[in-house]
Design a protein around this motif. Structure first.
Motif, PDB file in Angstrom:
ATOM      1  N   THR A 188       0.491  -1.149  -0.067  1.00 23.45           N
ATOM      2  CA  THR A 188      -0.026  -0.056  -0.097  1.00 23.45           C
ATOM      3  C   THR A 188       0.890   1.065   0.009  1.00 23.45           C
ATOM      4  O   THR A 188       1.826   1.294   0.786  1.00 23.45           O
ATOM      5  CB  THR A 188      -1.153  -0.010   1.236  1.00 23.45           C
ATOM      6  N   GLN A 190      -3.138   0.809  -4.060  1.00 25.23           N
ATOM      7  CA  GLN A 190      -2.296  -0.404  -4.158  1.00 25.23           C
ATOM      8  C   GLN A 190      -1.079  -0.383  -5.266  1.00 25.23           C
ATOM      9  O   GLN A 190      -1.478   0.083  -6.151  1.00 25.23           O
ATOM     10  CB  GLN A 190      -3.110  -1.653  -4.357  1.00 25.23           C
ATOM     11  N   HIS A 235      -7.845  -6.810  -0.134  1.00 30.00           N
ATOM     12  CA  HIS A 235      -7.337  -5.854   0.908  1.00 30.00           C
ATOM     13  C   HIS A 235      -8.340  -5.150   1.890  1.00 30.00           C
ATOM     14  O   HIS A 235      -9.670  -5.658   1.560  1.00 30.00           O
ATOM     15  CB  HIS A 235      -6.482  -4.723   0.295  1.00 30.00           C
TER      16      HIS A 235
END
Ligand code: FRU
Length: 514
Positions: free
Chosen positions: A126, A144, A191
């Motif tokens: 990230t 990302q 995520h």
């Protein structure tokens, strides 16, 4: 339409890495080792948190980790790196990533590693920016990112740029910690998300080329309304005792409230077991359970290698100032643990067998009972040891009994005990000279309580205690900061007899990172 990846360098990465190395070296020079681990992974200086990019690649094991190289508190995140050929002796590798792109200018946050179809190692992480460029007051913008290893030792990583931007109208700032794997010929990336209405979710994306990702569906929507963010999601299949595939979802929940023995830490990492079909949401068959009941455990990540599912966690200090922060370093990983589903259909985590190779001297003690209200000295000075203690439950009448470790001449210690009244195993730091003095408990099941014995494996490092109960059915990891002087191990029995089936001590050697 944006073409991905988006690559926007704003600083020279090599220069940022060199500065970060100098930062860690400076802290290393002044480091004090009284609590610095001998056989747990830590940085030689600075702050660390989550394990990142875990993998076995071209014959080496790799552990990257969140690193702040300029201080012993959390700060602009880099990726530190250690590697090993055997998981026994480790090498410190150069810092792998520093903030250098527009999208990661305030932090190279957590992420994972995956090997692509050509056998190349890739990393998803990230990129973190503060909206106001300084702090969290106005929220954060997280996206990302992709980076590739360009050498066989995965020492040099080349950033490729952003592959998933944040749909900011749907998200309350938190949007991070990608985990990637291939399922039935399709790449998946999951995520954690905090939704605009502050709920914790895990999102699933798919891709054919590992660069262009399409949002697929919400993999998991946490039913707990207190939980506003699921950090570091992980998701993997394990076979149960009948050979059927179950899916285990792992996440580090922010916001949950403590209840009884549950969720006592500031944030809590745990799992649920259930089923999953690609394209659908995960269907849990259990409630949320803690992966580790200790006071210091967070942000675990797993990976698959040699047919094993191996997991590292971060021993989070949670309540700062942690004593080690004045020693030039802060934070260590747990031991690597293998995950499996037991006969009880629950998740067990045990140290990988490689850890046994760290044993140097072994002392088998005669299994003598400890009389009521007595204490016996087992080891005068145990700096780094593994203790195997099997308690005979049939003949033990003590209310509480077990091991006092880090027991120093001033009377302070950490108590690892079987509590017969509360039906738990506890790590009690009430008598600790420094640091948090709370206790944590793992609840024993009826089956464990009616068994003939209770098996404890206790790993005592210079500043921590890791307790595995009944072959990893429960684990407790806590920091423990011994006071000055020799660090004894004692057996203790309160208000009744402690009957011992087995007591073995192993001195542990260094993993080579001191
Ligand atoms: C978990 C975490 C992650 C994030 C990283 C930042 O401890 O907050 O969600 O990526 O740490 O250091």
């Amino acid at each position: 339409m944006t073409t991905y990846p988006v690559y926007s360098p704003i600083r020279n990465h090599a220069e940022e890495l060199a500065k970060a190395e100098a930062g860690v070296d400076q802290l290393d020079l002044e480091r004090v080792d009284r609590w610095y681990p001998k056989f747990h992974i830590a940085s030689n200086g600075g702050w660390i948190n989550d394990p990142n990019g875990l993998c076995r690649y071209k014959g080496r094991w790799h552990v990257y980790y969140q690193l702040h190289p300029y201080g012993t508190q959390w700060g602009p995140m880099h990726w530190g790196h250690v590697s090993s050929a055997d998981m026994v002796s480790w090498r410190r590798d150069p810092i792998a990533m520093a903030p250098s792109l527009e999208e990661d200018k305030d932090g190279v946050f957590s992420g994972s590693a995956v090997v692509d179809d050509q056998g190349k190692l890739r990393f998803y992480y990230t990129g973190h920016r503060w909206n106001n460029g300084r702090n969290d007051a106005d929220g954060q913008w997280q996206v990302q990112m992709l980076a590739d290893a360009i050498d066989d030792d995965a020492i040099k990583l080349e950033k490729r740029g952003m592959v998933i931007d944040c749909p900011r109208e749907k998200v309350d700032s938190h949007f991070r910690d990608p985990k990637v794997w291939k399922q039935d010929g399709v790449w998946h990336l999951i995520h954690g998300v905090s939704t605009a209405d502050h709920r914790g979710q895990i999102w699933d994306y798919t891709s054919k080329d590992m660069v262009n990702w399409t949002f697929q569906n919400v993999l998991f929507d946490d039913p707990n309304p207190d939980v506003f963010m699921l950090e570091c999601p992980d998701f993997f299949p394990l076979k149960d005792k009948n050979g059927d595939t179950k899916w285990v979802i792992v996440f580090s929940a922010m916001g949950s409230k403590a209840k009884g023995y549950m969720n006592r830490n500031e944030n809590n990492a745990g799992y649920m077991i259930g089923t999953w079909k690609p394209g659908e949401a995960f269907k849990p068959e259990t409630e949320f359970r803690l992966l580790d009941c200790g006071a210091n455990y967070y942000a675990p990540q797993s990976f698959e290698a040699d047919g094993r599912r191996i997991m590292y966690g971060w021993m989070s200090p949670f309540s700062e100032n942690a004593p080690m922060q004045s020693d030039g370093w802060c934070g260590q990983m747990t031991l690597p643990r293998e995950c499996y589903l037991g006969e009880d259909d629950d998740l067990h985590t045990v140290p990988v067998p490689e850890i046994d190779k760290l044993r140097i001297n072994t002392f088998e003690h005669v299994a003598r009972p400890i009389e009521a209200n007595e204490e016996t000295l087992i080891d005068e000075d145990a700096e780094a040891v593994e203790i195997e203690l099997n308690i005979d439950l049939k003949d033990t009448t003590a209310e509480r009994a077990g091991l006092k470790v880090h027991a120093t001449p001033d009377g302070s210690c950490t108590y690892v005990a079987y509590d017969a009244q509360a039906a738990t195993v506890v790590v009690d730091r009430l008598a600790a000279a420094r640091g948090d003095r709370g206790y944590r408990a793992a609840r024993l099941t009826d089956e464990e309580l009616s068994a003939d014995e209770l098996k404890l494996r206790v790993y005592v490092d210079r500043g921590s205690v890791e307790v595995y109960v009944n072959d990893g059915r429960h684990v407790l990891s806590s920091y423990s900061y011994p006071s000055e002087g020799k660090r004894a191990v004692k057996l203790s029995a309160e208000s009744g007899v402690l009957a011992v089936n087995k007591l073995t001590l192993h001195d542990m050697k260094s993993i080579g990172l001191e």
